[in-house]
Design a protein around this motif. Structure first.
Motif, PDB file in Angstrom:
ATOM      1  N   ASP A   8       0.821  -1.216   0.000  1.00  0.00           N
ATOM      2  CA  ASP A   8       0.000   0.000   0.000  1.00  0.00           C
ATOM      3  C   ASP A   8       0.851   1.260   0.000  1.00  0.00           C
ATOM      4  OD1 ASP A   8      -2.172  -1.651   0.071  1.00  0.00           O
ATOM      5  OD2 ASP A   8      -2.565  -1.404   2.216  1.00  0.00           O
ATOM      6  N   LEU A   9       1.926   1.263   0.796  1.00  0.00           N
ATOM      7  CA  LEU A   9       2.748   2.463   0.918  1.00  0.00           C
ATOM      8  C   LEU A   9       3.438   2.783  -0.399  1.00  0.00           C
ATOM      9  CD1 LEU A   9       3.983   4.712   2.592  1.00  0.00           C
ATOM     10  CD2 LEU A   9       5.781   3.113   3.314  1.00  0.00           C
ATOM     11  N   ILE A  10       4.061   1.770  -1.024  1.00  0.00           N
ATOM     12  CA  ILE A  10       4.764   2.010  -2.292  1.00  0.00           C
ATOM     13  C   ILE A  10       3.773   2.452  -3.358  1.00  0.00           C
ATOM     14  CG2 ILE A  10       6.043   0.889  -4.159  1.00  0.00           C
ATOM     15  CD1 ILE A  10       7.416  -0.820  -2.059  1.00  0.00           C
ATOM     16  N   ARG A  11       2.611   1.801  -3.395  1.00  0.00           N
ATOM     17  CA  ARG A  11       1.599   2.163  -4.387  1.00  0.00           C
ATOM     18  C   ARG A  11       1.159   3.611  -4.212  1.00  0.00           C
ATOM     19  NH1 ARG A  11      -1.726  -1.681  -3.259  1.00  0.00           N
ATOM     20  NH2 ARG A  11      -3.324  -0.477  -2.151  1.00  0.00           N
ATOM     21  N   GLU A  12       0.984   4.024  -2.959  1.00  0.00           N
ATOM     22  CA  GLU A  12       0.534   5.393  -2.698  1.00  0.00           C
ATOM     23  C   GLU A  12       1.626   6.408  -3.054  1.00  0.00           C
ATOM     24  OE1 GLU A  12      -0.865   6.007   1.245  1.00  0.00           O
ATOM     25  OE2 GLU A  12      -1.188   8.156   0.982  1.00  0.00           O
ATOM     26  N   VAL A  13       2.890   6.083  -2.735  1.00  0.00           N
ATOM     27  CA  VAL A  13       4.000   7.000  -3.042  1.00  0.00           C
ATOM     28  C   VAL A  13       4.112   7.214  -4.553  1.00  0.00           C
ATOM     29  CG1 VAL A  13       6.513   7.222  -3.054  1.00  0.00           C
ATOM     30  CG2 VAL A  13       5.324   6.543  -0.965  1.00  0.00           C
ATOM     31  N   ILE A  14       4.051   6.125  -5.314  1.00  0.00           N
ATOM     32  CA  ILE A  14       4.157   6.246  -6.771  1.00  0.00           C
ATOM     33  C   ILE A  14       2.974   7.027  -7.323  1.00  0.00           C
ATOM     34  CG2 ILE A  14       4.218   4.972  -8.952  1.00  0.00           C
ATOM     35  CD1 ILE A  14       5.595   2.694  -7.444  1.00  0.00           C
ATOM     36  N   SER A  21       2.812  15.327 -10.795  1.00  0.00           N
ATOM     37  CA  SER A  21       3.402  15.732 -12.070  1.00  0.00           C
ATOM     38  C   SER A  21       2.359  15.925 -13.152  1.00  0.00           C
ATOM     39  CB  SER A  21       4.418  14.674 -12.518  1.00  0.00           C
ATOM     40  OG  SER A  21       5.473  14.593 -11.577  1.00  0.00           O
ATOM     41  N   GLY A  22       1.082  15.863 -12.771  1.00  0.00           N
ATOM     42  CA  GLY A  22       0.020  16.164 -13.721  1.00  0.00           C
ATOM     43  C   GLY A  22      -0.632  14.970 -14.380  1.00  0.00           C
ATOM     44  N   TYR A  23      -0.243  13.757 -13.992  1.00  0.00           N
ATOM     45  CA  TYR A  23      -0.843  12.571 -14.606  1.00  0.00           C
ATOM     46  C   TYR A  23      -2.076  12.126 -13.822  1.00  0.00           C
ATOM     47  CZ  TYR A  23       3.672  12.188 -16.997  1.00  0.00           C
ATOM     48  OH  TYR A  23       4.785  12.435 -17.751  1.00  0.00           O
ATOM     49  N   SER A  24      -3.058  11.575 -14.513  1.00  0.00           N
ATOM     50  CA  SER A  24      -4.186  10.911 -13.863  1.00  0.00           C
ATOM     51  C   SER A  24      -3.764   9.479 -13.557  1.00  0.00           C
ATOM     52  CB  SER A  24      -5.414  10.909 -14.768  1.00  0.00           C
ATOM     53  OG  SER A  24      -5.833  12.221 -15.019  1.00  0.00           O
ATOM     54  N   VAL A  25      -4.059   9.011 -12.346  1.00  0.00           N
ATOM     55  CA  VAL A  25      -3.518   7.733 -11.889  1.00  0.00           C
ATOM     56  C   VAL A  25      -4.626   6.822 -11.406  1.00  0.00           C
ATOM     57  CG1 VAL A  25      -1.899   6.606 -10.312  1.00  0.00           C
ATOM     58  CG2 VAL A  25      -1.386   8.883 -11.192  1.00  0.00           C
ATOM     59  N   ALA A  26      -4.592   5.573 -11.876  1.00  0.00           N
ATOM     60  CA  ALA A  26      -5.419   4.507 -11.319  1.00  0.00           C
ATOM     61  C   ALA A  26      -4.480   3.520 -10.640  1.00  0.00           C
ATOM     62  CB  ALA A  26      -6.230   3.821 -12.413  1.00  0.00           C
ATOM     63  N   THR A  27      -4.970   2.795  -9.622  1.00  0.00           N
ATOM     64  CA  THR A  27      -4.124   1.864  -8.887  1.00  0.00           C
ATOM     65  C   THR A  27      -4.795   0.506  -8.792  1.00  0.00           C
ATOM     66  OG1 THR A  27      -5.055   2.522  -6.744  1.00  0.00           O
ATOM     67  CG2 THR A  27      -3.104   3.719  -7.521  1.00  0.00           C
ATOM     68  N   ALA A  28      -3.960  -0.524  -8.567  1.00  0.00           N
ATOM     69  CA  ALA A  28      -4.459  -1.882  -8.365  1.00  0.00           C
ATOM     70  C   ALA A  28      -3.494  -2.596  -7.434  1.00  0.00           C
ATOM     71  CB  ALA A  28      -4.578  -2.616  -9.697  1.00  0.00           C
ATOM     72  N   ALA A  29      -4.037  -3.538  -6.636  1.00  0.00           N
ATOM     73  CA  ALA A  29      -3.227  -4.246  -5.646  1.00  0.00           C
ATOM     74  C   ALA A  29      -2.650  -5.551  -6.185  1.00  0.00           C
ATOM     75  CB  ALA A  29      -4.050  -4.524  -4.389  1.00  0.00           C
ATOM     76  N   ASP A  30      -3.125  -6.024  -7.331  1.00  0.00           N
ATOM     77  CA  ASP A  30      -2.567  -7.233  -7.929  1.00  0.00           C
ATOM     78  C   ASP A  30      -2.919  -7.255  -9.413  1.00  0.00           C
ATOM     79  OD1 ASP A  30      -5.221  -8.227  -8.255  1.00  0.00           O
ATOM     80  OD2 ASP A  30      -5.171  -9.089  -6.253  1.00  0.00           O
ATOM     81  N   GLY A  31      -2.454  -8.308 -10.092  1.00  0.00           N
ATOM     82  CA  GLY A  31      -2.641  -8.375 -11.526  1.00  0.00           C
ATOM     83  C   GLY A  31      -4.089  -8.480 -11.956  1.00  0.00           C
ATOM     84  N   ARG A  32      -4.899  -9.226 -11.209  1.00  0.00           N
ATOM     85  CA  ARG A  32      -6.304  -9.388 -11.605  1.00  0.00           C
ATOM     86  C   ARG A  32      -7.052  -8.059 -11.516  1.00  0.00           C
ATOM     87  NH1 ARG A  32      -7.189 -14.560 -12.466  1.00  0.00           N
ATOM     88  NH2 ARG A  32      -5.953 -16.128 -11.350  1.00  0.00           N
TER      89      ARG A  32
END
Length: 745
Positions: A8-14, A21-32
């Protein structure tokens, strides 16, 4: 950007780094979960961890590269160690880059930017459109030329079709460019393919697909295009949590009526332009008379077009003259005659700033004391109605989602959902309205022929309203299921109108929509409820407002007003009616996402407010119904809001004149009055943001960065942007220029 990591921490930092930097970001915790995200919005770059539970990074990459669209998405691996085997395996599977944890943030950004600026595309996929997996237009034309030549040799005819999507521009305005790619990809998947697999599909620009039909006769091409058009018009397409509808416009040409594949594409485009005049899902085949070129514009027409383009810059220049140049020369002329009024004007400006700042602070503190309706209504729940006002070509993409949300309303009595719409021509989506009305008796599709405004649509719909009270909504508003329940708790307690709280649901799309999202929290959570209790009357803002039906039938809406909602609300107050503002009565709407769309929307609002001020301020002062407190409120709301943008700007010509007359060194910037009033006035900005954050809805409150960005943007640009609009709007009204530019939805 899509960030995939089980930490969770690494995902949130990235995610925060990329967002900053102006990008829209989506996140996921695994490949599925990542694969599910990719089906919603195609990412520009994927940043992914290698080792994750469930589906790991290698399996995700392998799954992506097995699909046409996924093969061209840049993929950056994150690995916890410099394991050569892992790196080699990832690159062999099709990864484009890798980073070793712990990584440097600057290096991460540099690698991501390099993939955005120069996306790595496999050589065999270079001719493929990255977002949809279909052919690029260049590759498609090459294939079309080849097939056209083969058709000439074999004598077996074929054809090429051009399919445009009418609502693409409004989808881009509301959801961003990535949403366009998502919709086009889903539409392309509906194209029926023949068993022999000879058919080819390409993408032409943002809003069109081209289809190659080799060895196909005229009837076959026409039938398959009709089938495709009906499938597209009858489908909903997902954009994240939202759904939209689109209307295909199809033109096509047979090979025998063209000289080459490239020529066939051009003629199919001309035929599609002809089909756009009807929007009836009927494919239009190219005919020879389509080649007639339109007459070139006359010099007179060109001059008119230039005058139209020059009008707005001219009006902005007029505001500058009136705001700065004229006062400067007035000060200079009077000073030459022995009358220095700049000191007095300075005091006037300071007082104006103090009055406005005090009013804003007062509204904020009053809003902190939130008021709720009775827990239970004073009388049983009666039948209710909703009027959804729509201008169909503009709102065809989103209106079905809105209708579905209203049909999910949780209400213990009968609810009638009326779609009151106008359209200059028949549209395929109207068939869906009629089918829905047949299947659900709660829904009524009411086309208002001859209507040119929202006011006409609402007034016409009142003739078929069956509810004791009626909610009025724009076509992009998604209500909470319990909205009608909460509204009746207010109305049963003696109120005449309840104004709810529109929350922006597309704030992720652009900095404009994020700014408006926070601004709406400041307006509907702070200003409206605070002002209502301060002045003892509220305002109906055009949507998410609930009226007693008989009151709305008596008041009606005036189509001559650009803000017919404000006009109707003030007429209610002038007759002694009561309007309450409820920040917890929520709907979710779409905000403009570009500066141009925002300018057009706010210009109409500002000019409409000026119209209302001219019409209502003097009668309010003379009214025997309004209390002294309400008259002060009318004065502040209608009079002060119109003169303040001019008064607040006078500090500039005053200071410029002092520098011109006495020199820069003569100014004492540390006069206590100047310092104290400056600090107090500047405190309003952060104060507004803090009030808005404290009272915001949870979904917006979670975006803390939005509030910080709003404070910066409003301080540097947005506040003066709105003041400029207010000044230009007055000039437009005085010039009798009243153009209604519809907000894209």
């Amino acid at each position: 950007m899509l960030v995939v990591d089980d930490d969770d921490l690494i995902r949130e930092v990235i995610a925060e780094t990329l967002s900053a930097s102006g990008y829209s970001v989506a996140t996921a915790a695994d490949g599925r979960e990542a694969l599910e995200r990719i089906t919603e919005v195609v990412p520009v770059v994927v940043v992914c961890d290698v080792n994750m539970p469930g589906m790991n990074g290698f399996e995700l990459l392998d799954a992506m590269r097995s699909t046409p669209a996924g093969r061209s998405i840049p993929f950056v691996f994150l690995t916890a160690r410099t394991d050569t085997d892992d790196i080699v395996r990832g690159l062999e599977l099709g990864a484009d880059d890798y980073l070793v944890k712990p990584f440097d943030v600057a290096e991460l950004l540099a690698r991501v930017r390099s993939k955005v600026d120069r996306p790595p595309v496999p050589a065999e996929l270079f001719p493929i459109d990255r977002s949809t997996g279909v052919l690029s237009l260049v590759r498609f034309v090459d294939e079309a030329n080849r097939e056209h030549s083969r058709s000439r040799r074999s004598g077996r005819d074929g054809g090429i079709a051009w399919v445009s999507l009418v609502e693409i521009d409004t989808i881009r305005e509301r959801f961003g460019a990535a949403a366009v790619d998502t919709v086009v990809r889903q539409v392309s998947a509906l194209i029926p393919s023949p068993a022999d697999g000879l058919e080819l599909v390409g993408r032409a620009g943002d809003d069109a697909l081209v289809i190659l039909f080799p060895e196909s006769d005229e009837d076959s091409i026409d039938a398959r295009l009709r089938q495709f058009g009906e499938r597209v018009a009858g489908s909903s397409f997902a954009i994240g949590d939202n759904s939209v509808a689109v209307t295909p416009v199809t033109g096509w040409v047979r090979f025998e009526h063209s000289s080459s594949g490239e020529d066939a594409v051009g003629r199919a485009t001309v035929a599609a332009d002809a089909a756009a005049a009807h929007l009836d899902l009927v494919p239009v085949q190219w005919e020879s008379h389509f080649a007639d070129a339109p007459a070139s514009p006359s010099r007179h027409t060109a001059l008119l077009a230039f005058a139209e383009r020059a009008r707005l810059p001219f009006q902005i220049a007029l505001t500058f003259l009136a705001m700065v140049a004229v006062p400067f020369f007035v000060y200079w002329g009077l000073d030459q005659a022995g009358f220095d009024i700049t000191q007095a004007m300075y005091v006037v400006v300071v007082i104006a700033l103090l009055v406005t700042a005090t009013a804003i602070w007062t509204e904020g503190f009053i809003a902190l004391r939130q008021v709720h309706p009775p827990e239970e209504p004073e009388s049983p729940y009666p039948p209710a109605s909703a009027i959804i006002a729509a201008y169909l070509p503009n709102e065809a993409a989103t209106v079905m989602e809105t209708i579905d949300a209203f049909l999910a309303t949780d209400y213990p009595a009968d609810v009638q959902i009326i779609l009151a719409y106008n359209s200059p021509y028949d549209m395929p989506i109207e068939d869906r309205f009629r089918e829905l009305a047949r299947n659900d008796s709660r829904f009524v599709a009411f086309r208002v022929d001859g209507s040119t405004s929202k006011a006409q649509n609402v007034n016409a719909a009142l003739s078929i309203v069956t509810g004791e009270y009626v909610g009025v909504f724009d076509a992009d508003h998604l209500p909470e299921p319990d909205g009608f329940r909460r509204a009746w708790r207010w109305l049963s307690d003696g109120w005449d109108i309840v104004q709810g709280h529109p929350v922006v649901r597309n704030g992720d799309v652009s900095w404009i929509s994020r700014t408006v999202a926070v601004e709406f929290e400041a307006i509907y959570s702070v200003s409206h409820p605070g002002r209502q209790r301060l002045h003892d009357f509220g305002i109906f803002g055009g949507s998410n407002g609930y009226w007693r039906t008989e009151l709305l039938r008596a008041i009606r809406m005036r189509g001559s007003m650009l803000t017919e909602d404000i006009d109707s609300a003030l007429r209610v107050v002038e007759q002694g009616g009561r309007i309450v503002s409820d920040p917890h009565l929520v709907t979710r709407e779409l905000s403009p996402t570009t500066l141009n769309a925002l300018w057009n929307q706010r210009m109409r609002w500002a000019q409409g407010w000026f119209q209302v001020s001219l019409r209502h301020l003097w009668p309010a002062w003379r009214s025997k119904v309004l209390s002294p407190r309400q008259k002060v409120g009318f004065t502040f709301l209608l009079g002060w809001r119109e003169i303040y943008p001019w008064i607040s700007a006078q500090m500039f010509p005053i200071i410029v004149y002092w520098i011109f007359r006495d020199g820069f060194r003569s100014l004492d910037w540390f006069v206590p009055l100047f310092v104290l009033t400056t600090v107090y006035t500047l405190s309003v900005g952060p104060g507004q943001v803090l009030f808005a954050y404290h009272l915001a809805t949870d979904e917006i409150k979670q975006r803390r960065r939005w509030f910080i960005a709003y404070f910066i943007v409003s301080t540097i640009f947005y506040t003066e942007f709105k003041n400029l609009i207010a000044r230009v709007a007055q000039i437009k009204e005085l010039m009798r220029e009243r153009a209604w530019k519809v907000t894209p939805r």
